[in-house]
Structures are given as structure tokens and as C-alpha cells.
Write an enzyme that holds these catalytic residues in place. Structure first.
Site, PDB file in Angstrom:
ATOM      1  CG  HIS A 184      -1.680  -1.264   1.419  1.00  0.00           C
ATOM      2  ND1 HIS A 184      -2.891  -1.552   0.832  1.00  0.00           N
ATOM      3  CD2 HIS A 184      -1.328  -2.385   2.117  1.00  0.00           C
ATOM      4  CE1 HIS A 184      -3.268  -2.769   1.184  1.00  0.00           C
ATOM      5  NE2 HIS A 184      -2.326  -3.304   1.956  1.00  0.00           N
TER       6      HIS A 184
ATOM      7  CD  GLU B  36       8.912  12.181 -15.463  1.00  0.00           C
ATOM      8  OE1 GLU B  36       7.874  12.846 -15.405  1.00  0.00           O
ATOM      9  OE2 GLU B  36      10.043  12.692 -15.475  1.00  0.00           O
TER      10      GLU B  36
ATOM     11  CE  LYS C 213      11.355  19.931 -11.785  1.00  0.00           C
ATOM     12  NZ  LYS C 213      10.280  19.256 -11.113  1.00  0.00           N
TER      13      LYS C 213
ATOM     14  CB  SER D  87      13.046  22.645 -15.283  1.00  0.00           C
ATOM     15  OG  SER D  87      12.248  23.803 -15.368  1.00  0.00           O
TER      16      SER D  87
END
Ligand code: ARG
Length: 462
Positions: free
Chosen positions: A158, A292, A285, A279
């Protein structure tokens, strides 16, 4: 008149430009050229041995095809939409070169059995490439497992801290998944590797063909036994897309974990800069773009599976033009999967593991609570009671901001008099890991055993 003289004899007006574009497949099926020529050469050789093609014609076909292959390799082949697809483009080029012998090649054959043969020949080669890439990725994961058999990290259920596990054990979970993926690919390849050629348009042919000769030349393991089925079904492609989807789903799950683990909130790993991007607005970043995109591309491959299976639904026997729609999804599935597997093995070899942070996280979630309950059971307490005692201890530890292993002995003994100072051996993450020393368990000894087992299996596979 229609420019496609191959079949336009009966037509009274030329096909419209829009229809030509709509029905043509040359833009995408030209990538089958090499396999189309393989199939044609085997067909010609078989016709020769069956006494249908003369020595001269057979030799001319071979010579012409070799030249065409060279032209394609050199980028000199002029593909034409007027000639609709790869089969007719190649046949026309051959006829331009060698005349009537080129026109005889299509004896006892149809584009229907020809295209089914081409895709199967192409796909079986791609599956072999995919299988070796799966095994390379498994090897990269095994390398990590060997280096980190003793590295403790929180195991989650979980997405809440559950019990300590070895990071190596976690990596080997994916080795198992990929192992089944490889089995599925091998199994699917067996059904891909069956020869439709000889089915002709749908009913077979009146020429004295010898399909076993063509099958042997082309290395097919079996021959499709029903001509209608041979030209019409694409179940092998659906099956392949399902196997490919499962690989992508497995890699999507691993990607999700890499993304979480790279977040500063976890800080369990780092991914090498060459797999990340920055970024344009936020200078700090470093984004895990590759995982992804793998997660994103899994949707694309699953989409192709749905597309292919829907393509087959409700098609009457035998061949229908619908089947031309099998190619783009199939090609894109193969391209996406091959690129993903390649980049993934590379990326895993560039992962930096941060064992201190993983251990610190284990110490924050009462990950050894089950170990304490098991300890009490071994001292004679029924499990349901020990569960309750440990719940009390966790509550206390939580309030005082400590891990169970950080509570003094007197405090622990306040929850049960069965507790003595040997309890600390089971309360540490290392003790917890080592105690799960059975087949399939997370003990470092088992992780090393499994890594070794996989190494031997992969060595045998090559
Ligand atoms: N381009 C076609 C395909 O991909 C080749 C077979 C066409 N056969 C036909 N009878 N129109 O399926």
C-alpha cells in the site's frame, strides 16, 4: 488507365488519388523488403525444384533480387505509391530488370500468402532481438542485486513501510518478471514461425508446389495446415503484442519506483545525468525523463494490443484488406519495445544506490514490528496476542519518536515479560532480513543464491 497495371485490367477508370493514398501501404511496408525478397527467393527455388520455373528464369530471379537488395541498401530504390505496396514495387523492379522471368515469380502465389509470410519472417527475427535485450536487462539487474544483497530498504505494501527487504531482492523480483516475459516471447515465436506460403489467395494453388521445400529453405518450424486460416489470421501478432505489453507493464512499474526513489523525499537512488533532463525555468531540477517516458510508452504498446485484437474481431474468412492495418501497430510495438529495453539496461547500469538513506527510511516505519510479534510467538505467546502487544509498543514508540529497536529493554519488558535482551537481534533491519532465510525469502544469503541461479540460467540461454 490506371497506372497499377498489376490488377487494373478489369477497371474502367483510374483509382482516385485519395483512394490510392488511402489504400496504399508502401510508405510503411517497405521496411519488409528484405524479408519479402527472402520469401520470393525461396518460392522461386521451390518452383524450380517442382519443375515450374526453368533454370534460366530461376537464375535471373536470383540475380535480379540481389541487385534489388543492393539498391535498397544503398537507398537507391525508388518506391512508388502507384505500385501500392512493397510486394508489387519489388516485383515491378524485378520485371524491369529481367523481363518475363520476373513476371513468372508470382506463379502459384498471392500477395495474401506472401504478406502473411513476410510479417512472420520479420517478426520472428525481431523476437530474437527482443529476447537477447530482455536477457541483457536481466543481467544489469542481477549485477545490482549482487552488489546490494545486503542493502536494506523498506519493503512496501500500500506504499506504506511494511517490512525490511534487501534491495537486491527487490531487483530480482523484476528479473523474475522479465524471465517470464522471455518465456512468453519464446513461446510466441514458435507460433509465429509457421509458414503460410502456399495458401495462395485463400484456397491453395493448382501448381504442383512443395511447401515443405519452401519451409525448409526459410527455416520455418511448421507449415500452416489450412489455407484459409493461413492467409487470414493474425493471432500471432495479437499474442506478440500481449507479450510486449506485459514487458512494458513490468518496466512501467519499475519506472514508477525509480521515479519515486529519485525524488528527494525518498532519495534512495540517483539516475545518471545522461538519462535525465533539466527544466527551462527551474534551475535546480533534474527530471527522470527516461523512466517517465517508459511509463508513458507502455500505454502506447497496450493501445496497439487493443488495436490489433479489434482488427481481427468480426472479420469473415479469409483475407480482408483490414489486415493491412496490422503493420503499423506491430512495427511501432517492436520499435518501442526494442528502444525501451536498450535504454533501460543502460540506465540501470548507471543507477547509484544510496544505502544510508534506505536504511534511515527503514528506521522510520516500525518495519520490524512483525519480527517482534514473531519473537513473542517463538517464546510461547499466541500470534493474535503478540500482534496486540506489539501494537501497543508501536504506539508508545511513535509517541516518543523512536524506533522499536531504540526503546530501552525495561520499556519493552513493560509490554511483555517474555522479552529479554536477545530481542535486539530481531529488531534491527539486518536481523529481520537474515531471519527470512528460506527459498524465495529476502535474506542476503537467498538473494545471492538467486542471483547465482539466474546467472547460470542466462549463460545456458545463449
Ligand atoms: N498490402 C497488403 C497487406 O498488407 C498486401 C496483401 C494485399 N492483398 C490483396 N488482395 N489486396 O495486407
Amino acid at each position: 488507365m490506371n497506372s497499377n497495371k498489376t490488377w487494373s485490367g478489369r477497371f474502367g477508370e483510374p483509382v482516385s488519388e485519395l483512394v490510392k493514398k488511402y489504400t496504399g501501404s508502401i510508405d510503411f511496408d517497405k521496411r519488409l523488403a528484405e524479408w519479402d525478397i527472402q520469401g520470393s527467393l525461396a518460392h522461386a527455388q521451390m518452383l524450380h525444384r517442382a519443375g515450374v520455373l526453368s533454370d534460366e528464369d530461376t537464375a535471373a530471379i536470383r540475380q535480379g533480387m540481389e541487385e534489388i537488395l543492393a539498391e535498397i541498401a544503398a537507398g537507391k530504390m525508388a518506391w512508388s505509391l502507384d505500385l501500392e505496396d512493397v510486394h508489387m514495387n519489388i516485383e515491378r523492379r524485378l520485371t524491369d530488370k529481367i523481363g518475363d522471368a520476373g513476371k513468372r515469380l508470382h506463379t502459384g502465389r498471392s500477395r495474401n500468402d506472401q504478406v502473411a509470410t513476410d510479417i512472420r519472417l520479420w517478426l520472428r527475427d525481431q523476437i530474437s532481438i527482443i529476447r537477447s535485450l530482455i536477457r541483457d536487462l536481466q543481467t544489469a539487474l542481477i549485477e545490482l542485486a549482487e552488489q546490494h544483497a545486503d542493502t536494506v530498504m523498506p519493503g512496501f505494501t500500500h506504499l506504506q513501510v511494511a517490512q525490511p527487504v534487501s534491495f537486491g531482492h527487490h531487483m530480482l523480483a523484476y528479473v523474475e518478471m522479465l524471465g517470464r516475459d522471455d518465456e512468453r516471447m519464446a513461446d510466441c515465436r514458435g507460433r509465429v514461425n509457421r509458414m503460410p506460403l502456399g495458401a495462395a489467395a485463400l484456397a491453395g494453388t493448382t501448381y504442383p508446389i512443395r511447401r515443405e521445400i519452401t519451409a525448409e529453405i526459410l527455416g520455418f518450424e511448421q507449415i500452416c495446415q489450412n489455407s484459409l486460416d493461413a492467409v487470414s489470421d493474425r493471432d500471432f501478432a495479437v499474442e506478440f503484442a500481449a507479450a510486449a505489453s506485459l514487458v512494458m507493464v513490468h518496466l512501467s512499474r519499475l519506472s514508477e519506483e525509480l521515479i519515486l526513489w529519485m525524488s528527494p523525499r525518498f532519495a534512495f537512488i540517483d539516475i545518471a545525468d545522461r538519462f535525465c533532463t533539466g527544466s527551462s525555468i527551474m534551475p535546480q531540477k533534474k527530471n527522470p525523463d527516461v523512466p517517465e517516458l517508459v511509463r508513458g510508452k507502455s500505454g502506447r504498446v497496450i493501445g496497439h494490443l487493443i488495436g490489433l485484437i479489434t482488427l481481427m474481431k468480426s472479420q469473415p474468412l479469409a483475407y480482408n484488406k483490414d489486415n493491412q492495418e496490422d503493420k503499423e501497430p506491430l512495427f511501432d510495438t517492436v520499435d518501442t519495445l526494442i528502444d525501451t529495453l536498450r535504454i533501460y539496461a543502460d540506465m540501470m547500469r548507471g543507477v547509484t544506490v544510496k544505502p544510508e538513506n534506505m536504511r534511515a527510511a527503514v528506521m522510520q516505519g516500525f518495519a520490524t514490528a512483525t519480527d517482534l510479534a514473531d519473537y513473542l510467538v517463538k517464546k510461547g505467546m499466541p500470534f493474535r496476542d503478540s500482534h496486540e502487544v506489539v501494537a501497543q509498543a508501536v504506539r508508545h514508540a511513535d509517541q516518543s519518536g523512536a524506533d522499536l529497536s531504540e526503546l530501552p529493554l525495561e520499556v519493552l519488558q513493560g509490554f511483555s515479560s517474555l522479552i529479554s535482551d536477545d530481542v535486539y537481534q530481531v529488531l534491527t533491519p539486518e536481523g529481520s532480513l537474515a531471519a527470512r532465510n528460506h527459498l524465495g525469502g529476502t535474506a542476503p544469503e537467498q538473494v545471492r543464491f538467486q542471483a547465482e541461479r539466474w546467472r547460470r540460467l542466462l549463460e545456458k540461454a545463449v
